[in-house]
Design a protein around this motif. Structure first.
Motif, PDB file in Angstrom:
ATOM      1  N   LYS A   1       5.047  14.943   1.100  1.00 41.87           N
ATOM      2  CA  LYS A   1       5.629  13.890   0.186  1.00 41.87           C
ATOM      3  C   LYS A   1       5.808  12.750   1.393  1.00 41.87           C
TER       4      LYS A   1
ATOM      5  N   ASN B   1       0.816  -1.282   0.233  1.00 38.95           N
ATOM      6  CA  ASN B   1      -0.025  -0.013   0.018  1.00 38.95           C
ATOM      7  C   ASN B   1       0.730   1.258  -0.071  1.00 38.95           C
ATOM      8  N   MET B   2       1.937   1.017   0.810  1.00 37.62           N
ATOM      9  CA  MET B   2       2.499   2.424   0.780  1.00 37.62           C
ATOM     10  C   MET B   2       3.845   2.637  -0.244  1.00 37.62           C
TER      11      MET B   2
ATOM     12  N   ASP C   1       3.164  15.234  -8.535  1.00 38.71           N
ATOM     13  CA  ASP C   1       2.836  14.330  -9.618  1.00 38.71           C
ATOM     14  C   ASP C   1       2.011  14.797 -10.765  1.00 38.71           C
TER      15      ASP C   1
ATOM     16  N   SER D   1      -3.051   5.413   2.194  1.00 39.81           N
ATOM     17  CA  SER D   1      -3.634   4.242   2.441  1.00 39.81           C
ATOM     18  C   SER D   1      -4.627   4.269   3.566  1.00 39.81           C
TER      19      SER D   1
ATOM     20  N   ILE E   1      -2.977   9.227  -7.070  1.00 39.91           N
ATOM     21  CA  ILE E   1      -1.787   9.853  -7.892  1.00 39.91           C
ATOM     22  C   ILE E   1      -0.708  10.166  -6.966  1.00 39.91           C
ATOM     23  N   GLY E   2      -1.119  10.858  -5.902  1.00 42.81           N
ATOM     24  CA  GLY E   2      -0.244  11.295  -4.870  1.00 42.81           C
ATOM     25  C   GLY E   2      -0.196  12.795  -4.696  1.00 42.81           C
TER      26      GLY E   2
ATOM     27  N   HIS F   1      -1.944   7.851 -16.938  1.00 40.30           N
ATOM     28  CA  HIS F   1      -2.119   6.846 -18.195  1.00 40.30           C
ATOM     29  C   HIS F   1      -1.791   5.543 -17.753  1.00 40.30           C
TER      30      HIS F   1
ATOM     31  N   ARG G   1       0.884   2.676 -16.288  1.00 38.97           N
ATOM     32  CA  ARG G   1       1.772   2.301 -15.326  1.00 38.97           C
ATOM     33  C   ARG G   1       2.203   1.033 -15.427  1.00 38.97           C
TER      34      ARG G   1
ATOM     35  N   ALA H   1       1.889   8.810   1.554  1.00 35.48           N
ATOM     36  CA  ALA H   1       1.748   7.318   1.588  1.00 35.48           C
ATOM     37  C   ALA H   1       0.377   7.190   2.774  1.00 35.48           C
ATOM     38  N   LYS H   2       0.720   7.778   3.773  1.00 31.30           N
ATOM     39  CA  LYS H   2      -0.359   7.824   4.959  1.00 31.30           C
ATOM     40  C   LYS H   2      -1.599   7.986   4.501  1.00 31.30           C
TER      41      LYS H   2
ATOM     42  N   LYS I   1       2.929   8.029 -13.531  1.00 29.77           N
ATOM     43  CA  LYS I   1       1.848   7.526 -12.690  1.00 29.77           C
ATOM     44  C   LYS I   1       0.578   8.070 -13.777  1.00 29.77           C
TER      45      LYS I   1
ATOM     46  N   THR J   1      -4.512   6.529 -10.186  1.00 30.69           N
ATOM     47  CA  THR J   1      -3.589   5.704 -11.199  1.00 30.69           C
ATOM     48  C   THR J   1      -4.000   4.493 -10.436  1.00 30.69           C
ATOM     49  N   TYR J   2      -2.897   3.393 -10.889  1.00 26.51           N
ATOM     50  CA  TYR J   2      -3.016   1.955 -10.313  1.00 26.51           C
ATOM     51  C   TYR J   2      -1.588   1.679 -10.303  1.00 26.51           C
ATOM     52  N   LYS J   3      -1.500   0.435  -9.291  1.00 26.30           N
ATOM     53  CA  LYS J   3      -0.180  -0.345  -9.373  1.00 26.30           C
ATOM     54  C   LYS J   3      -0.534  -1.799  -9.327  1.00 26.30           C
TER      55      LYS J   3
ATOM     56  N   SER K   1       5.047   2.517  -6.235  1.00 31.07           N
ATOM     57  CA  SER K   1       5.645   2.154  -7.482  1.00 31.07           C
ATOM     58  C   SER K   1       4.690   1.416  -8.398  1.00 31.07           C
ATOM     59  N   ALA K   2       5.135   1.440  -9.514  1.00 28.28           N
ATOM     60  CA  ALA K   2       4.257   0.585 -10.555  1.00 28.28           C
ATOM     61  C   ALA K   2       4.109  -0.781 -10.289  1.00 28.28           C
ATOM     62  N   GLY K   3       5.080  -1.464  -9.710  1.00 29.52           N
ATOM     63  CA  GLY K   3       4.921  -2.933  -9.415  1.00 29.52           C
ATOM     64  C   GLY K   3       5.199  -3.186  -7.627  1.00 29.52           C
ATOM     65  N   VAL K   4       4.444  -3.593  -6.933  1.00 28.19           N
ATOM     66  CA  VAL K   4       4.812  -3.831  -5.714  1.00 28.19           C
ATOM     67  C   VAL K   4       4.544  -5.300  -5.221  1.00 28.19           C
TER      68      VAL K   4
END
Lengths: 435, 435
Positions: free
Chosen positions: B11, A360-361, B194, B19, B113-114, A395, A397, B15-16, A393, B407-409, A364-367
């Motif tokens: 920044k 979650n934190m 971002d 999530s 997105i951030g 479009h 990712r 993340a807090k 981030k 966005t997505y991961k 990155s594109a892949g976690v």
């Protein structure tokens, strides 16, 4: 003809390709596969010329391996095309279907981006994959490959272009750029070209990003991390780390930094260093980590190189990496978000809470949890192929397949509906989602 | 503290917020709504100071109308926040769930997105809407409003920030920039921020786009078209055209050019011009269109202004537009794709085939049939609110609500899986989609 003139012609047919049926686009892909096989000898001959030139110019073994286009590679790309044919049409998917009011229906429908410029490294198979992905997704493409594969590219491109014409698509849907100077021409085509996808070295991608107004998708860096959590299974940790560094060390998804929780550092680091060294990996560590290693290693273990605390933003792209002890998972996450390139990062842990927190934190594109960073790849994700990996981030990712090559439009159908009626309160919106 | 320092602090908490649970984020929105109402008098007083200053500086009636923040506007924004609370969480949606192999599960999950910078015009309600959208979508935001609403913005921002802290979110999730010079500071925060969303004049948005490496989402131009097809119902055509030009002529989704199929031009154009002129619209036409109009108008009808054939790339943003006769739907589509800004374009037709062709081939964020272009708006689409409208084809397109702010991961979970096993053929991928 300049690239710009070609792109202007291309623009006039872009809507035609964009609105072509999936049968037509799949048929074009079948023709490509068929004609590639039919012209195998011609392709191999062109490739032999490239290889001969490369040998004269003295390129490395690994470059030669990428240049080579033999029967095995041909079957691979044909297999890829057939896989692509089997994938669902990425165009025309309805992702929102909403009744705004009686008789006023809003649909969000996927559609091709339009015109895409792809600049890629010296790999003949890349040309075929990228052209196929663009055709399947209804996009026109300008393709510029590495000069080392000029003969192979020209041969492959001509076969592909003839195939799409045979299938009934306009010839100008695909353009090949051959001269290096054409890259700069292409960069100036803002307003015509919708997207650029550069693949290659960090410096090259940065150059593209800094010298065009066209949106750019891709990645400059690939600084990937593995974090060995205090609750890690060390056997898994070591084998994943070795795979992530050594399976193909020149790839952007190879690991560059390994972070180790200090609670298990004394046990984990000697094991890890030993395995890495056995695979010929040069190991760097900050002074604290080196001290811990030296205190706990056995006498026969080798040395690590001491590097500065802030020297962990390096993309080695070879059999070399950095190891650093962190206080806990929070420090690991903060380190990755600060020094990483938002590409792919993996935690090794048997603790579900730690895994969730990491996924979650980490931004990155892949976690990943308990797997090698090397899985970050369009084929491995089941996308058929990829045009590249995006660390942006916006479009697309991560690995970019067909879905990253489409956008959407909002189609609103009514019967003379005017906004005045809603602004005045005569009518009100229903906003009811359909099916 | 500089903006950059603030963004660096931001920044560390991004993340807090990213999530945080949807309960926490919705609770923050409830607190905002509650505290806005509780502090109504304070807000209105601050707004009166802005209005008094505006009167001293002599701004136009329409600007005053936008500046004013009264009880009606307060109830509107509170209603908007409550609507937003009711919307589904845009974060954490699983959009791909695939078994790559036994025990190796890939999920694509939406995430914020951030850090987003939004620079918006002098409208106090915009500040509340944008802050609420960012909190709901888990994004940190830097907000910079127009200087004409400095007092109102400061008051609203403080209430909003206190509310999110009360709810348990870090204070630094939201920053307000007040000085104009801080815009340039913000533009230099690439690598930290971002996404930038500028709203305002064409020149302002262009300035932002040309002076930052941060991705920019938005629109500079809004050159929207209505095409009156040969199979159009003329009554509908006229009322839609009048609405699209006059309902709010300063908006980016107001129509700027009307194209008319030559088959019905003699009948349609006099009707259309008459209705537009009755609504005080200045009508421009190329010489051929003007000739047709003059040949078929009645004696009491007024004049049109003749403009050059290539003067149809104008965004009037006032009660003025251009009319042009085209040979057929193909010419209309080509004209729109060439001169338009890929924002929103509408066809008036009772012919299903023409409607489909138009919607498939016009390369715009909104492609409408028989409705006013003014419907291009986040509220009207049922998005609760919008942070802006995007004419870019990448990431979000059209009105941008919550979905455009995520966005997505890719989350990949395994059990020590390494790529070596798949490269060597020991294991093969299954690629089986789950549920």
């Amino acid at each position: 003809m300049s690239i710009r003139d070609d792109v202007i012609s291309m623009k006039s047919v872009a809507a035609k390709l964009a609105s072509s049926s999936i049968e037509l686009r799949n048929n074009a892909l079948s023709k490509i596969a068929e004609n590639l096989r039919k012209n195998a000898d011609k392709i191999f001959k062109a490739n032999e010329t490239d290889l001969a030139n490369a040998n004269v110019n003295g390129v490395s073994e690994s470059v030669l391996k990428r240049l080579k286009f033999d029967n095995h590679k041909l079957e691979d790309v044909i297999g890829g095309i057939n896989q692509l044919i089997g994938l669902e049409d990425p165009v025309g998917k309805v992702t929102l279907n909403r009744e705004l009011d009686e008789g006023l229906i809003l649909k969000r429908v996927t559609c091709p981006i339009g015109i895409i410029g792809v600049i890629f490294e010296a790999r003949p198979d890349a040309l075929v994959q990228i052209a196929s992905l663009c055709i399947k997704s209804g996009n026109c493409a300008i393709l510029k490959g590495g000069k080392e594969t000029a003969e192979s590219n020209r041969c492959l491109f001509n076969i592909i272009r003839e195939s799409i014409v045979e299938a009934g698509l306009p010839e100008i849907c695909l353009i090949q750029a051959e001269a290096h100077s054409e890259i700069d021409e292409l960069l100036k085509c803002d307003g015509l070209v919708d997207l650029l996808i550069p693949r290659g070295s960090n410096a090259f991608v940065q150059y593209i990003m800094n010298n065009t107004k066209i949106p750019v998708m891709g990645h400059a860096d690939g600084i990937c991390h593995i974090f060995i959590d205090k609750d890690a299974d060390l056997t898994k940790a070591v084998s994943v780390a070795v795979d992530a560094k050594t399976q193909y060390s020149a790839a952007c998804n190879a690991v560059e930094t390994i972070l180790v929780d200090k609670e298990i550092a004394a046990k984990a680091i000697p094991k890890l260093v030993k395995a890495l060294k056995a695979s010929n990996v040069v190991v760097n560590a900050d002074s604290y980590t080196a001290d811990v290693y030296n205190a706990y290693k056995s006498e026969t273990d080798g040395e690590v190189h001491v590097i500065a605390d802030d020297a962990f933003n390096v993309e080695y792209l070879r059999l070399e990496l950095g190891i650093k002890i962190v206080d806990n998972i929070d420090e690991a996450i903060a380190h990755i978000n600060k020094y990483g390139s938002h590409h792919t990062d993996s935690i090794i842990t048997d603790n579900k809470e730690a895994a969730d927190k990491f996924q979650n934190m980490v931004d990155s594109a892949g976690v990943y949890v308990n797997v090698s960073t090397r899985f970050a790849d369009g084929f491995r994700y089941g996308f058929g192929a990829e045009v590249g990996i995006s660390t942006s981030k916006l479009h697309a990712r991560g690995p970019v397949g067909l879905e990253g090559l489409v956008t959407y439009k909002y189609k609103l159908n009514g019967n003379g509906h005017v906004v005045t009626d809603y602004a005045s309160g005569v009518k009100t919106f229903k906003h009811r989602d359909l099916d």
